[in-house]
Design a protein around this motif. Structure first.
Motif, mmCIF file in Angstrom:
data_model
loop_
_atom_site.group_PDB
_atom_site.id
_atom_site.type_symbol
_atom_site.label_atom_id
_atom_site.label_comp_id
_atom_site.label_asym_id
_atom_site.label_seq_id
_atom_site.Cartn_x
_atom_site.Cartn_y
_atom_site.Cartn_z
ATOM 1 N N ALA A 1 23.080 -4.068 -0.057
ATOM 2 C CA ALA A 1 23.721 -5.036 -0.950
ATOM 3 C C ALA A 1 22.748 -5.493 -2.032
ATOM 4 C CB ALA A 1 24.234 -6.226 -0.145
ATOM 5 N N LEU A 2 21.488 -5.718 -1.668
ATOM 6 C CA LEU A 2 20.490 -6.105 -2.660
ATOM 7 C C LEU A 2 20.236 -4.974 -3.661
ATOM 8 C CD1 LEU A 2 18.018 -7.928 -0.270
ATOM 9 C CD2 LEU A 2 19.205 -8.995 -2.202
ATOM 10 N N GLU A 3 20.184 -3.749 -3.184
ATOM 11 C CA GLU A 3 20.018 -2.608 -4.093
ATOM 12 C C GLU A 3 21.188 -2.511 -5.063
ATOM 13 O OE1 GLU A 3 19.614 0.603 -1.381
ATOM 14 O OE2 GLU A 3 17.491 0.210 -0.953
ATOM 15 N N PHE B 1 20.293 -14.815 -6.216
ATOM 16 C CA PHE B 1 18.985 -14.870 -5.555
ATOM 17 C C PHE B 1 17.962 -14.025 -6.299
ATOM 18 C CE2 PHE B 1 16.045 -12.973 -2.375
ATOM 19 C CZ PHE B 1 15.336 -14.128 -2.088
ATOM 20 N N VAL B 2 18.392 -12.877 -6.791
ATOM 21 C CA VAL B 2 17.475 -11.986 -7.492
ATOM 22 C C VAL B 2 16.933 -12.640 -8.763
ATOM 23 C CG1 VAL B 2 17.335 -9.784 -8.725
ATOM 24 C CG2 VAL B 2 18.520 -9.912 -6.525
ATOM 25 N N SER B 3 17.750 -13.463 -9.424
ATOM 26 C CA SER B 3 17.329 -14.100 -10.673
ATOM 27 C C SER B 3 16.877 -15.548 -10.516
ATOM 28 C CB SER B 3 18.481 -14.057 -11.693
ATOM 29 O OG SER B 3 19.613 -14.754 -11.211
ATOM 30 N N TRP B 4 17.018 -16.090 -9.303
ATOM 31 C CA TRP B 4 16.698 -17.507 -9.049
ATOM 32 C C TRP B 4 15.213 -17.764 -9.247
ATOM 33 C CZ3 TRP B 4 15.873 -19.748 -3.543
ATOM 34 C CH2 TRP B 4 15.790 -21.151 -3.599
ATOM 35 N N MET B 5 14.913 -18.826 -10.024
ATOM 36 C CA MET B 5 13.539 -19.222 -10.258
ATOM 37 C C MET B 5 13.350 -20.664 -9.812
ATOM 38 S SD MET B 5 12.132 -16.492 -11.440
ATOM 39 C CE MET B 5 10.582 -17.123 -12.071
ATOM 40 N N PRO B 6 13.128 -20.891 -8.517
ATOM 41 C CA PRO B 6 13.013 -22.269 -8.020
ATOM 42 C C PRO B 6 11.709 -22.933 -8.481
ATOM 43 C CG PRO B 6 12.525 -20.703 -6.272
ATOM 44 C CD PRO B 6 12.988 -19.903 -7.437
#
Length: 210
Positions: free
Chosen positions: A19-21, A205-210
């Motif tokens: 799913a992440l790929e 999640f892939v683009s999240w910048m906490p």
């Protein structure tokens, strides 16, 4: 970008990796139990499926605690299902100590729970259910309010600090279905099994910048 899926011998690791790929074709997704790879990754995912006590036993036996705790403090970190429950102090299932990264307990659903119309509710809670975001969070960007996600669990997370609960779901009771603290985000539901809404959450999640 390198995304590490933590391999401790339990759970649907390959489904999460695939799913992440799918949502991040430009990223390198590795399924690993090597501390060096977890340290080198830009993002870390801890999936999970099965009994909490079995998962914690295998997790600790592979010496993953230190590297996963480092990841939880230093980079975007996603826990899924038992990967969420492991973050808490203690789980009733097998009287199991968790990692203590989120304060709270993991109790079991009551066997006598009822729906609003009085119907008996089965445990485990299995199938699609609505997830209500309690406040805006980048991980829910582009996801419709009260979107439905897929659940399979008999135990649920009860954070001590209500501010850690970012979403809730109703199944007899209103329980916490996602938590967020700093760079940690975790879900009781399975985004990798939750069709478009789940893929959107993983893309976030892939683009999240906490």
């Amino acid at each position: 970008m390198k995304i590490a899926v933590v391999d401790y011998g339990m759970g649907n690791l390959r489904s999460v990796a695939k799913a992440l790929e799918h949502v991040a074709p430009e990223a390198t997704v590795v399924v690993t139990s090597e501390a060096s790879e977890l340290d080198a990754a830009d993002r870390v995912v801890v999936p999970g499926q099965g009994a909490l006590h079995d998962c914690m036993r295998e997790f600790l036996a592979r010496g993953l605690r230190d590297s996963v705790e480092r990841a939880s403090r230093t980079k975007p970190f996603l826990g899924i299902c038992v990967g969420m429950q492991m973050l808490f102090d203690h789980g009733d299932e097998g009287d199991t100590a968790g990692l203590g990264l989120v304060a709270g307990e993991v109790p079991k659903f009551s066997a006598t729970m009822q729906s609003e119309d009085g119907a008996h509710l089965k445990v485990p809670h299995m199938g699609w259910n609505e997830v209500e975001a309690l406040y805006p969070h980048p991980m829910f960007a582009g996801i419709a309010p009260n979107a439905r996600f897929y659940f399979v669990h008999s135990y649920y997370c009860a954070p001590r600090d209500v501010a850690d609960a970012v979403a809730q779901t109703r199944y007899g009771i209103a329980f916490t279905s996602a938590v967020a603290r700093d760079n940690i985000f975790a879900t009781q539901f399975h985004p990798e099994k939750s069709a478009a809404a789940g893929l959107q959450l993983l893309a976030n999640f892939v683009s999240w910048m906490p």
